[in-house]
Design a protein around this motif. Structure first.
Motif, PDB file in Angstrom:
ATOM      1  N   PRO A  79       6.113   7.243 -11.643  1.00  0.00           N
ATOM      2  CA  PRO A  79       6.862   7.589 -10.435  1.00  0.00           C
ATOM      3  C   PRO A  79       7.141   6.400  -9.517  1.00  0.00           C
ATOM      4  O   PRO A  79       8.087   6.424  -8.743  1.00  0.00           O
ATOM      5  N   VAL A  80       6.322   5.358  -9.588  1.00  0.00           N
ATOM      6  CA  VAL A  80       6.535   4.126  -8.826  1.00  0.00           C
ATOM      7  C   VAL A  80       6.009   2.957  -9.651  1.00  0.00           C
ATOM      8  O   VAL A  80       5.241   3.151 -10.591  1.00  0.00           O
ATOM      9  N   ALA A 118      -1.302  -6.668  -4.194  1.00  0.00           N
ATOM     10  CA  ALA A 118      -0.558  -5.419  -4.390  1.00  0.00           C
ATOM     11  C   ALA A 118      -0.351  -4.748  -3.031  1.00  0.00           C
ATOM     12  O   ALA A 118      -1.292  -4.646  -2.242  1.00  0.00           O
ATOM     13  N   PRO A 119       0.861  -4.281  -2.743  1.00  0.00           N
ATOM     14  CA  PRO A 119       1.110  -3.639  -1.452  1.00  0.00           C
ATOM     15  C   PRO A 119       0.527  -2.232  -1.358  1.00  0.00           C
ATOM     16  O   PRO A 119       0.266  -1.732  -0.273  1.00  0.00           O
ATOM     17  N   ALA A 120       0.321  -1.604  -2.513  1.00  0.00           N
ATOM     18  CA  ALA A 120      -0.167  -0.222  -2.534  1.00  0.00           C
ATOM     19  C   ALA A 120      -0.713   0.089  -3.914  1.00  0.00           C
ATOM     20  O   ALA A 120      -0.547  -0.681  -4.858  1.00  0.00           O
ATOM     21  N   PHE A 145       4.379  12.763  -5.035  1.00  0.00           N
ATOM     22  CA  PHE A 145       5.073  13.136  -6.273  1.00  0.00           C
ATOM     23  C   PHE A 145       4.243  14.188  -6.992  1.00  0.00           C
ATOM     24  O   PHE A 145       3.018  14.190  -6.887  1.00  0.00           O
ATOM     25  N   TRP A 146       4.932  15.083  -7.706  1.00  0.00           N
ATOM     26  CA  TRP A 146       4.237  16.134  -8.448  1.00  0.00           C
ATOM     27  C   TRP A 146       4.822  16.188  -9.853  1.00  0.00           C
ATOM     28  O   TRP A 146       6.022  16.017 -10.044  1.00  0.00           O
ATOM     29  N   LEU A 158      -0.816  10.600  -5.491  1.00  0.00           N
ATOM     30  CA  LEU A 158      -1.105  10.164  -4.127  1.00  0.00           C
ATOM     31  C   LEU A 158      -1.055   8.645  -4.072  1.00  0.00           C
ATOM     32  O   LEU A 158      -1.523   7.963  -4.984  1.00  0.00           O
ATOM     33  N   ARG A 159      -0.482   8.124  -2.994  1.00  0.00           N
ATOM     34  CA  ARG A 159      -0.305   6.676  -2.836  1.00  0.00           C
ATOM     35  C   ARG A 159      -1.045   6.212  -1.582  1.00  0.00           C
ATOM     36  O   ARG A 159      -1.090   6.914  -0.580  1.00  0.00           O
TER      37      ARG A 159
END
Length: 172
Positions: A79-80, A118-120, A145-146, A158-159
């Protein structure tokens, strides 16, 4: 004796597999289908070869683990494009002693934020799990996201932001 966090080697595969199976066994009572419960030692060995698997040892025994899958190791369905916490587990004999917090914080801050910049980071858990989503949200993770996993389990992703923006001083 202090804890030691190290990167797992191929020779640690059986120990990591055993730790994961024992830790994730508790979700069976909730009929939650995590793919690691159908894993094998060979699958763990392959993950150790391609992802960053951390072990927290106490007196030589692996008591917690977290696996980080880097963006370049993920498929196009991610998702990212951020580091992904793949497997996270604490030996049931060592629950509620702070080892999970210790290894996850070390991975987030030392490895991802400080070393790799890493930003996240993100992770996923079963929507039906009675407490994991809340634990992660209390650590600063937010749902974004799901998706349903290959076994039919509905998952929430979860981010968490890892970058801390310093205030820019005003000109005087």
């Amino acid at each position: 004796m202090a804890s030691l966090i190290q990167v797992a080697r191929e020779t640690d595969a059986e120990e990591v597999f055993d730790l994961l199976q024992r830790a994730y066994a508790a979700v069976k009572e909730f009929d939650i289908r995590f793919t690691i419960l159908q894993g094998t030692v060979e699958k763990v060995r392959a993950v150790i070869a391609t992802e960053t698997v951390l072990l927290l040892r106490r007196e030589g025994r692996a008591v917690a683990t977290v696996t980080i899958r880097m963006p370049w190791e993920q498929d196009d369905n991610a998702p990212v494009h951020l580091p992904f916490i793949h497997w996270f587990a604490v030996d049931p004999d060592f629950k509620r002693q702070g080892y999970g917090t210790e290894i996850l914080t070390w991975a987030e801050q030392h490895l991802l934020a400080d070393t790799l910049k890493a930003p996240a980071v993100y992770l996923a858990t079963a929507i039906r799990h009675p407490w994991l989503s809340n634990i992660y949200q209390n650590r600063g993770y937010q749902p974004f996201f799901w998706r349903t996993n290959p076994l039919g389990e509905e998952m929430v992703f979860l981010r968490k932001s890892l970058s801390v923006s310093a205030a820019i001083p005003e000109r005087t």
